[in-house]
Design a protein around this motif. Structure first.
Motif, short mmCIF file in Angstrom:
data_model
loop_
_atom_site.label_atom_id
_atom_site.label_comp_id
_atom_site.label_asym_id
_atom_site.label_seq_id
_atom_site.Cartn_x
_atom_site.Cartn_y
_atom_site.Cartn_z
N ILE A 98 -3.98 -0.57 -3.00
CA ILE A 98 -5.32 -0.75 -3.76
C ILE A 98 -4.68 -2.03 -4.77
N LYS A 99 -3.61 -2.12 -5.16
CA LYS A 99 -3.17 -2.89 -6.35
C LYS A 99 -3.02 -4.51 -5.57
N TYR A 100 -2.60 -4.58 -4.42
CA TYR A 100 -2.28 -5.79 -3.94
C TYR A 100 -3.54 -6.19 -2.86
N ARG A 101 -4.70 -5.56 -2.71
CA ARG A 101 -5.46 -5.72 -1.59
C ARG A 101 -6.08 -6.91 -1.71
N ALA A 102 -5.85 -7.69 -3.00
CA ALA A 102 -6.39 -9.35 -2.75
C ALA A 102 -5.33 -10.03 -2.31
N LYS A 103 -4.21 -9.63 -2.09
CA LYS A 103 -3.20 -10.81 -1.64
C LYS A 103 -3.65 -10.86 -0.15
N ARG A 104 -3.41 -12.24 0.33
CA ARG A 104 -3.83 -12.57 1.62
C ARG A 104 -3.36 -11.90 2.70
N TYR A 105 -1.76 -11.59 2.73
CA TYR A 105 -1.29 -10.65 3.56
C TYR A 105 -1.78 -9.33 3.84
N ILE A 106 -1.99 -8.61 2.53
CA ILE A 106 -2.62 -7.41 2.59
C ILE A 106 -4.13 -7.43 3.14
N LYS A 107 -4.90 -8.36 2.54
CA LYS A 107 -6.36 -8.58 2.97
C LYS A 107 -6.58 -8.71 4.25
N MET A 108 -5.70 -9.24 4.99
CA MET A 108 -5.85 -9.78 6.42
C MET A 108 -5.46 -8.36 7.36
N SER A 109 -4.56 -7.25 6.67
CA SER A 109 -4.19 -6.20 7.16
C SER A 109 -5.34 -5.20 7.49
N SER A 110 -6.49 -5.30 6.93
CA SER A 110 -7.45 -4.36 6.61
C SER A 110 -7.04 -3.33 5.86
N PRO A 111 -7.05 -3.62 4.35
CA PRO A 111 -6.64 -2.40 3.60
C PRO A 111 -7.39 -1.13 3.61
N LYS A 112 -8.51 -1.36 3.78
CA LYS A 112 -9.64 -0.17 3.63
C LYS A 112 -9.19 0.90 4.98
N MET A 113 -8.68 0.26 6.01
CA MET A 113 -8.05 1.11 7.10
C MET A 113 -6.93 1.56 6.72
N ASN A 114 -6.19 0.86 6.16
CA ASN A 114 -4.78 1.48 5.77
C ASN A 114 -4.99 2.57 4.91
N ASN A 115 -6.02 2.56 4.05
CA ASN A 115 -6.09 3.83 3.15
C ASN A 115 -6.50 5.03 3.86
N LEU A 116 -7.29 4.90 5.23
CA LEU A 116 -7.48 5.88 6.22
C LEU A 116 -5.94 6.68 6.59
N ILE A 117 -5.26 5.59 7.03
CA ILE A 117 -3.83 5.88 7.65
C ILE A 117 -3.24 6.87 6.56
N LEU A 118 -2.97 6.23 5.24
CA LEU A 118 -2.42 7.03 4.05
C LEU A 118 -3.18 8.54 4.08
N GLY A 119 -4.38 8.64 4.23
CA GLY A 119 -5.12 9.87 3.79
C GLY A 119 -4.71 10.77 5.08
N GLY A 120 -4.54 10.24 6.29
CA GLY A 120 -4.36 11.20 7.39
C GLY A 120 -2.88 11.49 7.37
N GLY A 121 -2.03 10.72 6.63
CA GLY A 121 -0.50 11.20 6.61
C GLY A 121 -0.57 12.27 5.55
N ILE A 122 -1.28 12.19 4.51
CA ILE A 122 -1.25 13.06 3.45
C ILE A 122 -1.42 14.57 4.04
N LEU A 123 -2.55 14.46 4.65
CA LEU A 123 -3.01 15.71 5.47
C LEU A 123 -1.84 16.26 6.35
N ALA A 124 -1.20 15.44 7.11
CA ALA A 124 -0.07 15.76 7.93
C ALA A 124 1.03 16.71 7.23
N TYR A 125 1.38 15.83 6.25
CA TYR A 125 2.18 16.36 5.12
C TYR A 125 1.81 17.89 4.96
#
Length: 728
Positions: free
Chosen positions: A397-424
């Motif tokens: 969230i903090k670095y979502r404006a960075k070019r590298y982070i923005k190009m990696s689809s940060p919103k989808m990355n948030n879903l990946i992290l949400g799924g990881g938390i459910l798995a834990y």
């Protein structure tokens, strides 16, 4: 008796005998037809107590059924609540056994096995062993008793863990007798070992009174005279134990006749017992009434009869010690309830194991829960994983404006992290069983575990694969600038996967809900105690089909992800392309699944099962998150990190385009167009509306420019697909 009754030279007054029940029963059924009383000194069949069949029968020896009260007293004293019975199928033993079974039910004693035999008892003895019998009530003749104990030796049904309670009128050292008609193949030493410590119940053969009885002799005097009469060693004689009963039987008849003679003499006109005839009902009734009132002290104890003609008196408990039977207890039915059985102080019972054996193998139920220590460790790992995922989320969230982070689809990355938390979280839910929760809560923990793991998997890998699918579409479409896939469309794909999981679980809850299943296993703690381990699991009637459907859905998702990773493997923009890490994640999940699932199915240990599954989930989730986010942490402060489209564009100008691969050429062209559009937007904001309405300037240069440039909508599409950035 038939010959004597029809011998008209003399008239018989009474019948004394017989000794065995099989002889006494037919004679007693006939003797009363001649108005004769019959007195047996040792017949013990319970059948003889039936007054309608034997109206004028009396006996000096109590019936076998009487000894059941002694057996029950022993069982209560030693707290034996589970017993087995073994009897020979003849009336003498079948009736008392049936009476014992009835009494056992009334007194709350469980019969774990009841066996009977007519010939060879080997199979029945073996069955007792299989049923786990420890306390065995035996009713059989001594010739069969030798066969019983020989088989008991073979089956190990003897020793400190077992107790046999048998009838008490066998001959001395009966187990050492060899009977060709009823052979067995055990040695004398084996028989000595098999019979060691058995108990018997019997009538007390000798009075405990120290003063002389009606005969003028004490018990000791009688026994001395008897020994002298038989020439010493009376134990060697068959039936020597019945000698006191025979002696008292003669005295009973003599006293009855004496009293009857006195009564007859007082009659008018006077009569005598010599006047008795077979059709003289009056004298026969006098004999019967006097016999019913008999009460004197004999050498075998007090002599009295019940209304059924059975002997009242004391009973004894004997135990086999060495080569003889020793009295260890006396049962006095005249004492207060519960105090009838008195144990001998002179001959205390010494148990082989130091204490009375248990009546059965004790089954102690214990619930098998997950070790609290293992639960704490796995919970700590799960919480550490959740903290790591939250840290990645904060970074994203903090670095979502960075070019590298923005190009990696940060919103989808948030879903990946949400799924990881459910798995834990799915690691924690099954481990709650370690604190001994109730059954309802346990089932809810099972549901929570299944839902969180399934939805977490679909959310994490669905988001990972859908953003890879967008990259795949960009670089496989011939006209790259016309490909537009927005984030909300990717959200929709992930939501479809989650909805599929919800549909599967919803139908399962409606048509085949999970329920608690308690699996049991037995573990021998020692020879007397078996632990019954209760393991709680959650299942349903068609659990295989439901799990199979989820495996198919998730397996197809992994296959699709592996396909996308392979197709985008040549894309050289790391900010867009996670194909290498996706492939590694799929590999880790597949390998861990192929190893973990079979291992978990064969493991019975609940701790090992939980630890393996939890570790596999933890490592698969952690490796996936780390491979996706750790590379982004390394380049968070770089303005144009190596591998972005802009660094690629700068390098491409210094290289010969003739050697440039086709995918890289597309990237360069796309980057040039985006850069050009961004510059035009910064310099010509006042022309945005004109461009949107496709207003074409009049100059030729402008026409050419307008025809070659993208509209604002196309510009936005290109910016979203290639990694949008802020306007400069």
């Amino acid at each position: 008796m038939y010959k004597e009754l029809y011998n008209t030279s003399t008239t018989k007054i009474m019948v004394l005998g017989a000794g065995c029940s099989i002889v006494t029963q037919p004679t007693a059924q006939a003797s009363h037809l001649w108005n004769l009383l019959q007195l047996s000194y040792s017949s013990a069949s319970p059948k003889l107590s039936e007054r309608d069949l034997f109206p004028k029968f009396f006996r000096m020896f109590p019936p076998e059924t009487v000894f059941n009260v002694v057996k029950f007293a022993m069982l209560h004293h030693f707290n034996w609540r589970k017993v087995a019975t073994l009897h020979q199928t003849i009336e003498l033993f079948s009736l008392p056994t049936a009476d014992f079974l009835t009494g056992a039910r009334l007194q709350g004693i469980e019969i774990i096995a009841s066996e009977s035999f007519s010939e060879d008892p080997s199979l029945q003895v073996t069955n007792l062993k299989k049923q786990g019998a420890r306390i065995i009530i035996g009713n059989f003749y001594e010739n069969r008793a030798r066969q019983v104990f020989c088989q008991a030796y073979k089956d190990g049904l003897y020793g400190e863990k077992y107790v046999w309670i048998i009838t008490g009128w066998y001959s001395n050292e009966w187990w050492r007798v060899r009977d060709p008609a009823h052979p067995h193949d055990c040695t004398s030493e084996q028989m000595d070992e098999a019979v060691r410590g058995y108990f018997t119940t019997d009538a007390l053969p000798l009075s405990l009174a120290q003063h002389p009885g009606v005969s003028g002799k004490t018990t000791e005097q009688f026994w001395e005279e008897y020994n002298e009469y038989v020439g010493g060693n009376p134990e060697s004689l068959s039936g020597y134990q019945e000698a006191p009963y025979g002696y008292d039987s003669v005295w009973t008849i003599a006293l009855m006749l004496q009293e009857a003679e006195e009564m007859l003499q007082r009659m008018d006109p006077p009569k005598s017992i010599a006047d008795f005839s077979y059709d003289d009902d009056e004298i026969a009734d006098i004999f019967y009434n006097i016999m019913n009132k008999t009460n004197f002290e004999g050498v075998s104890g007090p002599v009295q009869f019940t209304a059924a003609g059975d002997r009242k008196g004391l009973m004894q408990v004997e135990r086999q010690i060495g080569n003889t039977e020793v009295r260890v207890g006396i049962y006095d039915p005249s004492r207060n309830p519960g105090d009838e059985l008195t144990w001998s102080q002179e001959n205390p019972i010494i148990w082989q194991g130091g204490r009375p054996p248990l009546d059965s193998i004790i089954e102690r139920e214990t619930r098998v829960n997950i070790s609290f220590a293992i639960f704490i460790v796995m919970t700590a790992l799960a919480l550490a994983g959740i903290i790591m995922a939250v840290a990645f989320l904060a970074f994203n969230i903090k670095y979502r404006a960075k070019r590298y982070i923005k190009m990696s689809s940060p919103k989808m990355n948030n879903l990946i992290l949400g799924g990881g938390i459910l798995a834990y979280l799915s690691i924690i839910f099954p481990g709650v069983d370690s604190i001994d929760i109730d059954d309802v809560t346990f089932v809810w923990m099972c549901r929570s575990n299944l839902w969180s793991l399934a939805i977490g998997f679909s959310m994490a890998f669905g988001a990972m694969f859908t953003k890879t699918w967008r990259v795949h579409r960009i670089f496989t479409t011939k006209t790259a600038m016309r490909t537009m896939i927005k984030d909300y469309q990717l959200y929709g794909v992930v939501m479809v996967l989650i909805i599929l999981d919800i549909i599967v679980f919803g139908f399962r809850e409606i048509f085949d809900p999970i329920f608690l299943d308690v699996q049991t296993s037995r573990q021998n703690q020692d020879e007397d105690v078996v632990l019954v381990l209760l393991r709680r699991t959650c299942t349903s009637h068609y659990v295989v089909y439901w799990n199979g459907s989820l495996l198919v859905l998730n397996g197809l998702l992994l296959v699709f992800g592996a396909f996308l990773a392979w197709e985008t493997r040549k894309v050289t923009v790391p900010a867009l392309n996670d194909s290498k890490y996706i492939g590694m994640s799929v590999y880790n999940v597949v390998v861990l699944s192929f190893v973990g699932v079979p291992v978990s199915l064969v493991l019975d240990d609940v701790n090992a099962h939980y630890a393996i599954i939890a570790n596999f989930v933890f490592f698969a989730t952690t490796l996936t998150l780390c491979m996706v986010f750790v590379p982004k942490l390394r380049v968070r402060n770089e303005v144009e990190p190596k591998g972005t489209m802009f660094s690629t564009m700068g390098n491409s100008h210094n290289q010969q385009s003739i050697t440039e691969p086709a995918p890289d050429k597309k990237i360069r062209m796309l980057s040039d167009r985006i850069e050009n559009l961004q510059d035009r937007l910064d310099k010509k904001n006042n022309r945005i509306k004109e461009l949107e309405s496709c207003v074409i300037p009049s100059s030729d240069a402008t026409k050419g420019e307008c025809s070659s440039d993208l509209s604002t909508e196309r510009c936005e599409e290109a910016r979203e697909q290639a990694g949008p950035s802020h306007h400069r």
